[in-house]
Design an enzyme around this catalytic site. Structure first.
Site, PDB file in Angstrom:
ATOM      1  N   HIS A 140      -3.448  -0.225  -6.421  1.00 14.75           N
ATOM      2  CA  HIS A 140      -2.155   0.119  -5.824  1.00 14.75           C
ATOM      3  C   HIS A 140      -1.110   0.016  -6.942  1.00 14.75           C
ATOM      4  O   HIS A 140      -1.288  -0.746  -7.891  1.00 14.75           O
ATOM      5  CB  HIS A 140      -1.892  -0.939  -4.741  1.00 14.75           C
ATOM      6  CG  HIS A 140      -0.685  -0.723  -3.910  1.00 14.75           C
ATOM      7  ND1 HIS A 140       0.573  -1.045  -4.336  1.00 14.75           N
ATOM      8  CD2 HIS A 140      -0.549  -0.235  -2.656  1.00 14.75           C
ATOM      9  CE1 HIS A 140       1.440  -0.769  -3.370  1.00 14.75           C
ATOM     10  NE2 HIS A 140       0.784  -0.272  -2.349  1.00 14.75           N
ATOM     11  N   ASP A 217      -6.153  -9.054  -6.134  1.00 11.19           N
ATOM     12  CA  ASP A 217      -5.160  -8.608  -5.160  1.00 11.19           C
ATOM     13  C   ASP A 217      -5.870  -8.517  -3.813  1.00 11.19           C
ATOM     14  O   ASP A 217      -6.681  -7.620  -3.592  1.00 11.19           O
ATOM     15  CB  ASP A 217      -4.610  -7.243  -5.612  1.00 11.19           C
ATOM     16  CG  ASP A 217      -3.818  -6.530  -4.537  1.00 11.19           C
ATOM     17  OD1 ASP A 217      -3.715  -7.054  -3.404  1.00 11.19           O
ATOM     18  OD2 ASP A 217      -3.307  -5.436  -4.821  1.00 11.19           O
ATOM     19  N   GLN A 220      -5.526  -6.177   0.958  1.00 11.16           N
ATOM     20  CA  GLN A 220      -6.327  -5.425   1.931  1.00 11.16           C
ATOM     21  C   GLN A 220      -7.606  -6.147   2.302  1.00 11.16           C
ATOM     22  O   GLN A 220      -8.317  -5.710   3.205  1.00 11.16           O
ATOM     23  CB  GLN A 220      -6.679  -4.041   1.360  1.00 11.16           C
ATOM     24  CG  GLN A 220      -5.486  -3.178   1.018  1.00 11.16           C
ATOM     25  CD  GLN A 220      -4.698  -2.761   2.253  1.00 11.16           C
ATOM     26  OE1 GLN A 220      -5.194  -2.801   3.371  1.00 11.16           O
ATOM     27  NE2 GLN A 220      -3.458  -2.363   2.049  1.00 11.16           N
ATOM     28  N   LYS A 243       0.313  -7.764   6.468  1.00 14.04           N
ATOM     29  CA  LYS A 243      -0.951  -7.061   6.686  1.00 14.04           C
ATOM     30  C   LYS A 243      -1.951  -7.966   7.410  1.00 14.04           C
ATOM     31  O   LYS A 243      -3.033  -7.553   7.771  1.00 14.04           O
ATOM     32  CB  LYS A 243      -1.542  -6.600   5.355  1.00 14.04           C
ATOM     33  CG  LYS A 243      -0.671  -5.560   4.644  1.00 14.04           C
ATOM     34  CD  LYS A 243      -1.405  -4.955   3.476  1.00 14.04           C
ATOM     35  CE  LYS A 243      -0.481  -4.365   2.431  1.00 14.04           C
ATOM     36  NZ  LYS A 243       0.241  -3.175   2.869  1.00 14.04           N
ATOM     37  N   CYS A 381       0.627   4.982  -2.556  1.00 14.99           N
ATOM     38  CA  CYS A 381       1.031   4.175  -3.717  1.00 14.99           C
ATOM     39  C   CYS A 381      -0.126   3.997  -4.688  1.00 14.99           C
ATOM     40  O   CYS A 381      -0.318   2.914  -5.254  1.00 14.99           O
ATOM     41  CB  CYS A 381       1.582   2.817  -3.293  1.00 14.99           C
ATOM     42  SG  CYS A 381       3.055   2.944  -2.298  1.00 14.99           S
TER      43      CYS A 381
END
Lengths: 423, 150
Positions: A140, A217, A220, A243, A381
């Site tokens: 991203h 990261d 997600q 999220k 993104c």
């Protein structure tokens, strides 16, 4: 008469998941009762932000109605209790991520701020001219740009581990990039576009052989997988609350104590200091060193409620259900003529990106919206990843545990409708 | 789906499937590129300017039905117009797609471009319709810089 699609559904979907009652879970999310353009909302944009259960909404409201005070400041009752609730959330997150110590949890606005914090505080101190930082081709923008900015400032180099046609990380390609100049690795745990679950543990193991710290990261990943930062042995891990069924504007950075203690502060201000004179400021200890200014207290308490909610729901219970949704949707969408799924990794979270022959995702998004179906269209993104797959954009359906097999049917019908409408 | 038909008029669908003037123009003396970073739409506009008159126009690029049809109809409409007339049409077109002016008050000069009136009900799609117009403005200005909608 049973159609091919109906038979593809796992026999008696709910019976296959006796411990997971999706209809009951849906009652916890007020927005799922909404109608959009006169149709029941079908929300498939969970990778952009998830919906919030009533308990999270209530927790924010309760803070403002019953507990509103600043934290770490006052000696009065409200401040004391607000502080307690705020710090309890840190401990909840520590357990949620299985960190060794609650001081390793830093509250931030979200993953973007978490990565910027590490790039700025760790990077400024440890990265020098000629050094190399490795990311992957499926990042991203928030896991690209902070490192680009750092490299530009320091004269360091950004190296990009390639992505295979399946949407999987080219692990050997990654391996080839590691060398004695490598100083940092930053990669997503799950791709927001492809849904690929990256082999995070292997990435960390390999980088550690070169004494290179790794940031994962997890924006997600955390909504779909049980995250265990100690098992992963990663050096930093980032999550976005919004999220994870929590409010917007709150997230967390996990960092190993040894790194956090050695890092300079990120921002200056209140709370991050031990003492201030005009000659010299002594910084506070971790985690407060990285939490300058009044934090998002209401959001933190919402986050706390979201973690409680997920713990009650149990990953073991909803993850298999989500996986069956993914398999069902993947099969149904794959069967459509002129529709191609981008991202077919073996290990995937419940995210499906697709393109349609001669139909632009933007038009798909507008037409599905009129059916009450919310999907994301665009580059997500991740422009370099779009270039990698030679598409300007995709349509993305990203699922959560409150989605149903019937909603997948509605999506498939909607896609067929798009073809008829524009065909 | 009736309101979708307001957006995706037959003429728009026709132009999006078979766009007019979709070609590179080697003899162009003005070009500019437009980019919508939100959806990845890209357009390159070629203009052959003779004095202040637009002698020829063409485009290439990839985009949604609205942006492709907009480029197709713009290139059709503006051929032979002066740059001042093009500027004036852009103002009128912009007012129409942003809902500042209703279809029944739209200037007749807009001609076929009136087919984009339905865009006003879809605010997220205004940029799709106007990207090529912003690109034209850049091509006609001295700068000829790449324009983005953001």
């Amino acid at each position: 008469m049973a159609t091919a699609r109906e038979t593809a559904r796992p026999p008696a979907a709910t019976a296959a998941h006796p411990s997971f009652d999706v209809e009951r879970v849906r009652q916890d999310f007020p927005i799922l009762q909404e109608r959009i353009h006169g149709r029941p909302l079908v929300y498939f944009d969970n990778a952009a932000t998830s919906q919030k259960p009533r308990a999270v909404i209530e927790a924010e409201r309760r803070f403002y109605e019953n507990l509103c005070a600043n934290v770490h400041r006052g000696v009065h009752w409200l401040s004391e209790h607000a502080t307690q609730a705020y710090e309890d959330t840190r401990i909840k997150l520590q357990r949620f991520l299985n960190a060794a110590d609650s001081r390793e949890i830093i509250f931030v606005r979200g993953t973007t701020e978490a990565i910027n914090l590490v790039a700025s505080a760790y990077g400024r101190k440890n990265i020098q001219a000629g050094d190399e930082i490795i990311i992957s081709g499926m990042e991203h923008h928030s896991n690209i740009v902070p490192w680009q900015m750092l490299c530009e400032e320091k004269g360091a180099y950004l190296k990009v581990a390639p992505v295979l046609d399946s949407g999987e990380l080219d692990f050997e390609g990654f391996e080839r990039l590691l060398n004695t100049r490598t100083r940092f690795v930053a990669m997503n745990h799950v791709s927001n576009v492809l849904g690929t679950i990256n082999p995070a543990k292997r990435i960390v193991e390999l980088a550690h052989q070169w004494n290179v710290p790794v940031l994962l990261d997890g924006a997600q990943a955390a909504p779909h997988l049980k995250v265990d930062v100690r098992a992963l042995d990663c050096d930093f891990y980032t999550v976005s609350g919004h999220k994870l069924f929590a409010p917007t504007g709150i997230g967390a950075l996990y960092g190993k104590t040894k790194w956090l203690e050695a890092m300079p502060p990120y921002q200056g201000g209140g709370d991050m200091i031990a003492s201030v004179t005009f000659e010299k400021t002594t910084y506070n200890t971790i985690p407060y060193k990285f939490e300058a200014g009044t934090p998002n207290i209401a959001g933190t308490l919402g986050f706390s409620a979201a973690i409680d909610y997920l713990n009650d729901l149990k990953f073991e219970s909803f993850a298999p259900y989500e996986h069956d949704l993914l398999v069902y949707a993947t099969e149904a969408i794959s069967r459509l003529d002129g529709v191609r799924i981008i991202g077919t990794a073996k290990e995937k979270a419940a995210v499906i990106s697709f393109v349609m022959d001669n139909i632009h995702p933007h038009d798909v998004g507008t037409i599905l919206d009129r059916e009450g179906i919310a999907v994301r269209t665009g580059h997500h993104c991740a422009q370099p990843l779009m270039d990698r797959f030679n598409v300007p954009a995709t349509t993305r359906a990203s699922m959560a545990f409150y989605n149903t097999f019937e909603e997948v049917d509605a999506l498939v019908k909607g896609i067929q409708g798009v073809k008829e409408f524009l065909g | 789906m009736s309101d979708l038909r307001d957006l995706y008029q037959e003429m728009i669908l026709g132009h999006s499937k078979s766009p007019h003037n979709l070609r590179v123009m080697p003899e162009a003396n003005r070009t500019a590129q437009g980019f919508n970073p939100l959806c990845g739409d890209k357009v390159k506009l070629y203009v052959k300017l003779e004095g202040d008159r637009i002698a020829d126009l063409s485009f290439e690029g990839s985009g949604c039905a609205i942006s492709t049809a907009s480029a197709s109809l713009l290139t059709d409409t503006l051929k032979g117009k002066t740059t001042a007339e093009a500027d004036a049409l852009f103002e009128e077109f912009h007012d129409l797609v942003t809902g500042k002016r209703q279809l029944d008050e739209a200037h007749n000069e807009l001609g076929k471009l009136k087919v984009f009136a339905g865009v006003a009900e879809f605010p997220m799609r205004v940029k799709c319709a106007t990207l090529v117009w912003h690109t034209l403005r850049s091509a006609l200005s001295a700068s000829q810089e790449t324009v983005t909608t953001e």
